[in-house]
Write a protein that holds these residues in place. Structure first.
Motif, PDB file in Angstrom:
ATOM      1  N   ARG A 179       5.738  -8.104  -6.450  1.00 45.22           N
ATOM      2  CA  ARG A 179       5.962  -8.711  -4.601  1.00 45.22           C
ATOM      3  C   ARG A 179       5.988 -10.048  -4.741  1.00 45.22           C
ATOM      4  O   ARG A 179       5.652 -10.550  -3.411  1.00 45.22           O
ATOM      5  CB  ARG A 179       4.577  -7.990  -4.083  1.00 45.22           C
ATOM      6  CG  ARG A 179       4.486  -6.612  -4.216  1.00 45.22           C
ATOM      7  CD  ARG A 179       2.967  -6.159  -3.405  1.00 45.22           C
ATOM      8  NE  ARG A 179       2.151  -7.223  -4.042  1.00 45.22           N
ATOM      9  CZ  ARG A 179       1.473  -7.284  -5.045  1.00 45.22           C
ATOM     10  NH1 ARG A 179       1.894  -6.521  -6.204  1.00 45.22           N
ATOM     11  NH2 ARG A 179       0.305  -8.155  -5.263  1.00 45.22           N
ATOM     12  N   THR A 205      -0.577 -10.559   8.747  1.00 41.30           N
ATOM     13  CA  THR A 205       0.020  -9.386   9.135  1.00 41.30           C
ATOM     14  C   THR A 205       0.183  -9.403  10.850  1.00 41.30           C
ATOM     15  O   THR A 205      -0.854  -9.675  11.500  1.00 41.30           O
ATOM     16  CB  THR A 205      -0.828  -8.084   8.860  1.00 41.30           C
ATOM     17  OG1 THR A 205      -0.971  -8.187   7.243  1.00 41.30           O
ATOM     18  CG2 THR A 205      -0.155  -6.816   8.983  1.00 41.30           C
ATOM     19  N   CYS A 231       5.300  -7.288  10.892  1.00 39.09           N
ATOM     20  CA  CYS A 231       6.045  -8.079   9.904  1.00 39.09           C
ATOM     21  C   CYS A 231       4.817  -8.919   9.458  1.00 39.09           C
ATOM     22  O   CYS A 231       3.852  -8.839   9.786  1.00 39.09           O
ATOM     23  CB  CYS A 231       7.373  -8.776  10.878  1.00 39.09           C
ATOM     24  SG  CYS A 231       6.604  -9.985  11.799  1.00 39.09           S
ATOM     25  N   GLU A 290       2.393  -3.125   2.060  1.00 40.22           N
ATOM     26  CA  GLU A 290       2.152  -1.790   2.451  1.00 40.22           C
ATOM     27  C   GLU A 290       2.425  -1.824   4.061  1.00 40.22           C
ATOM     28  O   GLU A 290       3.113  -0.824   4.551  1.00 40.22           O
ATOM     29  CB  GLU A 290       0.959  -1.173   1.937  1.00 40.22           C
ATOM     30  CG  GLU A 290       1.153   0.305   2.295  1.00 40.22           C
ATOM     31  CD  GLU A 290      -0.231   0.813   1.415  1.00 40.22           C
ATOM     32  OE1 GLU A 290      -0.785   1.889   1.958  1.00 40.22           O
ATOM     33  OE2 GLU A 290      -0.693   0.635   0.267  1.00 40.22           O
ATOM     34  N   ASP A 309       5.734  -2.461   5.206  1.00 39.87           N
ATOM     35  CA  ASP A 309       6.786  -1.601   4.599  1.00 39.87           C
ATOM     36  C   ASP A 309       7.814  -2.482   3.784  1.00 39.87           C
ATOM     37  O   ASP A 309       9.019  -2.348   3.923  1.00 39.87           O
ATOM     38  CB  ASP A 309       7.401  -0.941   5.569  1.00 39.87           C
ATOM     39  CG  ASP A 309       8.220   0.345   4.894  1.00 39.87           C
ATOM     40  OD1 ASP A 309       7.743   0.686   3.627  1.00 39.87           O
ATOM     41  OD2 ASP A 309       9.264   0.813   5.525  1.00 39.87           O
ATOM     42  N   THR A 365       9.176  -3.543   0.305  1.00 40.57           N
ATOM     43  CA  THR A 365       9.325  -3.155  -1.045  1.00 40.57           C
ATOM     44  C   THR A 365       9.921  -3.767  -2.099  1.00 40.57           C
ATOM     45  O   THR A 365       9.841  -4.821  -2.431  1.00 40.57           O
ATOM     46  CB  THR A 365       9.538  -1.519  -1.181  1.00 40.57           C
ATOM     47  OG1 THR A 365      10.808  -1.380  -0.469  1.00 40.57           O
ATOM     48  CG2 THR A 365       8.606  -0.601  -0.366  1.00 40.57           C
ATOM     49  N   ASN A 414      10.837  -6.229   6.607  1.00 46.44           N
ATOM     50  CA  ASN A 414      11.471  -5.007   6.123  1.00 46.44           C
ATOM     51  C   ASN A 414      12.860  -5.284   6.517  1.00 46.44           C
ATOM     52  O   ASN A 414      12.994  -5.291   7.762  1.00 46.44           O
ATOM     53  CB  ASN A 414      10.945  -3.541   6.252  1.00 46.44           C
ATOM     54  CG  ASN A 414      11.807  -2.524   5.912  1.00 46.44           C
ATOM     55  OD1 ASN A 414      12.711  -2.526   6.422  1.00 46.44           O
ATOM     56  ND2 ASN A 414      11.211  -1.726   5.322  1.00 46.44           N
ATOM     57  N   ARG A 431      13.582  -2.718   9.562  1.00 46.24           N
ATOM     58  CA  ARG A 431      12.911  -3.191  10.890  1.00 46.24           C
ATOM     59  C   ARG A 431      13.592  -4.320  11.472  1.00 46.24           C
ATOM     60  O   ARG A 431      13.716  -4.618  12.610  1.00 46.24           O
ATOM     61  CB  ARG A 431      11.594  -3.558  10.541  1.00 46.24           C
ATOM     62  CG  ARG A 431      10.688  -2.217  10.334  1.00 46.24           C
ATOM     63  CD  ARG A 431       9.265  -2.502  10.270  1.00 46.24           C
ATOM     64  NE  ARG A 431       8.430  -1.211   9.888  1.00 46.24           N
ATOM     65  CZ  ARG A 431       7.058  -1.537   9.444  1.00 46.24           C
ATOM     66  NH1 ARG A 431       6.907  -2.551   9.231  1.00 46.24           N
ATOM     67  NH2 ARG A 431       6.885  -0.287   8.920  1.00 46.24           N
TER      68      ARG A 431
END
Length: 136
Positions: A23, A46, A55, A111, A114, A116, A132, A135
């Motif tokens: 990550r 977050t 985000c 997570e 989102d 990855t 992400n 998004r």
């Protein structure tokens, strides 16, 4: 003797980067502190307050200090003061730049947002966000 000049980095532009299996995501070169500034620890929060979804908002040390000062300046009897402190305190983490300019996104934050295998880093002048790509 003149006052010391405070160097504030400007975070502009939009970058798409791979996120590795640990990550880690690279911070754009222009957004990294100069070596003379010493090690930098960013604060990742977050951030659920966007219509597109969650985000990660990334604050450099000077912006975290300003945020803390603004919250500390609120009257102690203001119920929003403890709500803000708790909300930010429980949804944030520190992330140091590694030797090649990457930050590691904590599992639970990746997570929630989102994030990855790819991420978009979007400059916001005095801070940046990690998204992400779908998004964003």
């Amino acid at each position: 003797m003149p006052d010391a000049v405070v160097k504030e980095r400007t975070y502009n532009g939009c970058y798409r980067h791979k996120v590795d299996v640990k990550r880690r995501v690279p911070v754009p070169f222009r957004w990294r502190p100069e070596e003379s500034d010493g090690p930098v620890e960013f604060t990742l929060i977050t951030w659920p307050k966007h219509q597109a979804g969650i985000c990660l908002r990334v604050l450099p040390p000077d912006q975290l200090a300003k945020l803390r000062a603004a919250i500390d300046a609120m009257p102690n009897n203001d119920p929003n003061k403890s709500v803000l402190k708790r909300s930010i305190g429980t949804s944030s983490a520190q992330a140091k730049l590694d030797s090649v300019g990457r930050i590691t996104i904590p599992d639970e934050m990746a997570e929630a947002a989102d994030i990855t295998n790819e991420a978009v880093l979007a400059g916001m002048m005095d801070r940046f966000e990690i998204w992400n790509p779908k998004r964003y």
